[in-house]
Design an enzyme around this catalytic site. Structure first.
Site, PDB file in Angstrom:
ATOM      1  CB  ILE A   1      -0.933  -0.002   1.241  1.00  0.00           C
ATOM      2  CG1 ILE A   1      -1.721  -1.310   1.366  1.00  0.00           C
ATOM      3  CG2 ILE A   1      -1.867   1.215   1.231  1.00  0.00           C
ATOM      4  CD1 ILE A   1      -2.607  -1.656   0.209  1.00  0.00           C
TER       5      ILE A   1
ATOM      6  CB  CYS B   1       8.626   2.619   7.657  1.00  0.00           C
ATOM      7  SG  CYS B   1       8.880   3.368   9.264  1.00  0.00           S
TER       8      CYS B   1
ATOM      9  CB  THR C   1       3.559  -7.924   6.180  1.00  0.00           C
ATOM     10  OG1 THR C   1       4.299  -6.734   5.921  1.00  0.00           O
ATOM     11  CG2 THR C   1       2.099  -7.594   6.404  1.00  0.00           C
TER      12      THR C   1
ATOM     13  N   GLY D   1      -0.461 -12.110  13.066  1.00  0.00           N
ATOM     14  CA  GLY D   1       0.023 -12.823  11.889  1.00  0.00           C
ATOM     15  C   GLY D   1      -0.894 -13.986  11.603  1.00  0.00           C
TER      16      GLY D   1
END
Lengths: 307, 254
Positions: free
Chosen positions: A70, A129, A192, A242
């Site tokens: 995304i 990130c 993830t 998860g």
């Protein structure tokens, strides 16, 4: 039957939270779920400035899972506080704002702003990130940078601070200890797992971003293993996530050491997944004569003394 | 009324080796759709394939909903193999469908391939005279033609191989039509494959004709939460499931 759990200063009425990025800003699912029934709502990841995100295609289904890229699209902390937070305040549920930055200054700026807003009960840092100042290396894969960014955020907030850990590391227990040492009140994992899928006919990647984050049942065994490793390594609560699709999956994570769980991709499959999972946990407790959910935390029985 | 409901499969008509019409009857109170909206269908009770499949609503009444399905992969194969009596759960109706034409506008419908599923309710809505330009690869890829002829006297068929109707695509056929006749204040409603949509948007732009175009993108949640299904518009990325699937033709980035 007592389902309540504590994460830092937060008292959750049950251990089921939403996973950031899978529940929007809460309002998207209010039609399907009574938000007051949830343990906590974790918002879509927020940055100091709004982000456009990645070009499409952004998602692709994979065996028992999905990849997403995304690109952290979000409306920014200011608009979140003005436009989205008032809606969430109607509900009797703790709101945990997930946030990120591409520099330590941005992390600190977002944390300061979110901490000043009424109606935010906790913060969750996404350190999976890239770090602009370190050649876009991911914050959460370097222990020293992780310590630095978590410490910097800790200094500017008194809210319960959760650090969300990336599974894309060699030793997740080490990263969890670093987060704890830097002042985190809890860790949540796993984010993830980096993956990739190719269209063999066109030879093109299936995601415009080429790589993406794998989620869903496919990653559950990785998550359970990592929660177990982290549970043994730290004293702060662990939030497990998860591939949790059912109450049984949530219990599995709690037996591995999770104090609470976050439900993500399951929301896409079944919009009532969160409340269905709460019901499933109650059913397990009833079937096994468990009166207090916190008593099963880390209840795994195993023989190998050397592990 | 809920937009998340259980249903029973009441019919499954295999139209060809690639297309079927799935008929379901909701077992719980549900919201009625309007043209251009879609549903997310759970394809099995297991976790693989995991995600729901988005499908435009073809027909509906008090008793049930019908979907035209093109076989594309594992999910649509499971939907193709469903038998009457099986249970299925649905999320919908979702998204913004086709808006009503404004006063004086003449609707023109354009469908490419399985895009006819999205456009079909408009043929019923604007019967019995609405102009429909319906294109496919070959005559065998055109579906519901007899039903459509019962709803409008103004069907213009095209096939890429010329096996039925005009040889070429629906946009070329429409362009020729517009050159040869005068339609008062035309407004185009369209759904089709990416190539058709692109050439249609170009044609509408050149001629200054307004349009409402249904777009497709891979989708997960269907309710605007995951931000997976965005398309590029002149106002930035917009969600197909929430702001779409039908967009104003002038807003879509080309």
């Amino acid at each position: 039957m007592n389902l309540s759990v504590k994460i830092g200063d937060l008292a959750l009425k049950n251990p089921v939270m939403t996973a950031s990025g899978t529940f929007g800003y809460g309002e998207e699912y209010a039609e399907f779920v009574d938000l007051s029934l949830l343990g906590a709502i974790v918002t879509k990841g927020l940055s100091l400035k709004p982000r456009e995100g990645n070009p499409p295609p952004r998602i692709v289904e994979t065996p028992a899972g999905m990849l997403n890229a995304i690109g952290l699209q979000n409306i920014g902390v200011e608009r979140f506080i003005e436009e989205k937070l008032p809606f969430l305040e109607q509900f009797d549920v703790p709101v945990i704002a997930n946030f990120f930055g591409d520099s330590i200054d941005e992390f600190v700026g977002a944390a300061e702003r979110l901490s000043r807003a009424d109606g935010i009960d906790g913060l969750e840092m996404n350190i999976s990130c890239p770090n602009k100042q370190a050649g876009w290396l991911v914050f959460g894969t370097d222990p020293e940078v992780t310590f630095e960014v978590v410490s910097a955020v800790r200094r500017v907030t008194d809210l319960t601070l959760i650090v969300k850990l990336s599974p894309n590391v060699t030793d997740i227990a080490q990263m969890a200890r670093v987060a704890e040492d830097a002042g985190a009140d809890a860790v949540s994992l796993i984010n993830t797992v980096t993956g990739m899928a190719i269209d063999i006919n066109t030879r093109r990647p299936k995601l415009a971003n080429v790589t993406g984050g794998l989620s869903g049942p496919a990653i559950k065994p990785i998550g359970v293993r990592m929660v177990w490793e982290v549970f043994k390594a730290v004293g702060i609560p662990v939030i497990g996530s998860g591939g949790i699709m059912s109450g049984e999956d949530a219990v599995e994570y709690m037996l591995a050491g999770a104090a609470a769980v976050a439900v993500g991709t399951a929301n896409f499959v079944t919009p009532t997944a969160t409340t269905d999972i709460i019901t499933g946990i109650r059913d397990y407790m009833a079937a096994h004569g468990i009166g207090d959910i916190s008593t099963i935390k880390g209840g795994l029985l195993w023989e190998r003394e050397d592990l | 009324m809920s937009r998340f409901f259980q249903a029973e499969v009441t019919g499954n008509v295999l139209l060809s080796r690639t297309h079927n019409i799935l008929k379901i009857t909701p077992l719980q109170p549900h919201t009625m759709p309007y043209p251009g909206q879609f549903y997310l269908l759970r394809v099995s009770g297991t976790l693989d394939p995991l995600l729901r499949r988005p499908l435009s609503i073809l027909r509906w009444d008090e008793d049930g909903l019908e979907f035209l399905i093109r076989l594309k992969g594992r999910g649509t194969l499971l939907l193709r193999n469903m038998k009457p009596g099986e249970r299925i759960d649905l999320l919908g109706p979702l998204g913004n469908g086709y808006p009503e034409p404004v006063d004086g506008e003449t609707p023109i419908l354009v469908a490419g391939g399985v895009g006819i599923a999205s456009v079909y309710p408009l043929i019923e809505r604007f019967r019995p005279e609405v102009r429909l330009f319906y294109g496919a690869v070959s005559a065998g890829d055109l579906y519901l033609v007899d039903e459509i002829r019962g709803l409008t006297r103004n069907l213009h068929v095209s096939t890429d191989d010329g096996s039925m109707g005009f040889r070429g695509n629906a946009v070329e056929r429409l362009t020729a039509y517009l050159d040869g006749s005068s339609v008062p204040s035309p407004v185009v409603y369209a759904c089709g494959p990416e190539g058709m949509t692109k050439s249609l948007l170009g044609m509408l732009r050149r001629r200054g004709i307004p349009g409402h175009v249904s777009l497709e993108e891979r989708m997960a949640c269907g309710v605007g939460a995951c931000l997976g299904c965005v398309v590029e518009t002149v106002r930035g990325y917009r969600r197909v499931c929430k702001e779409g699937p039908v967009f104003d033709a002038r807003e879509i980035a080309v």
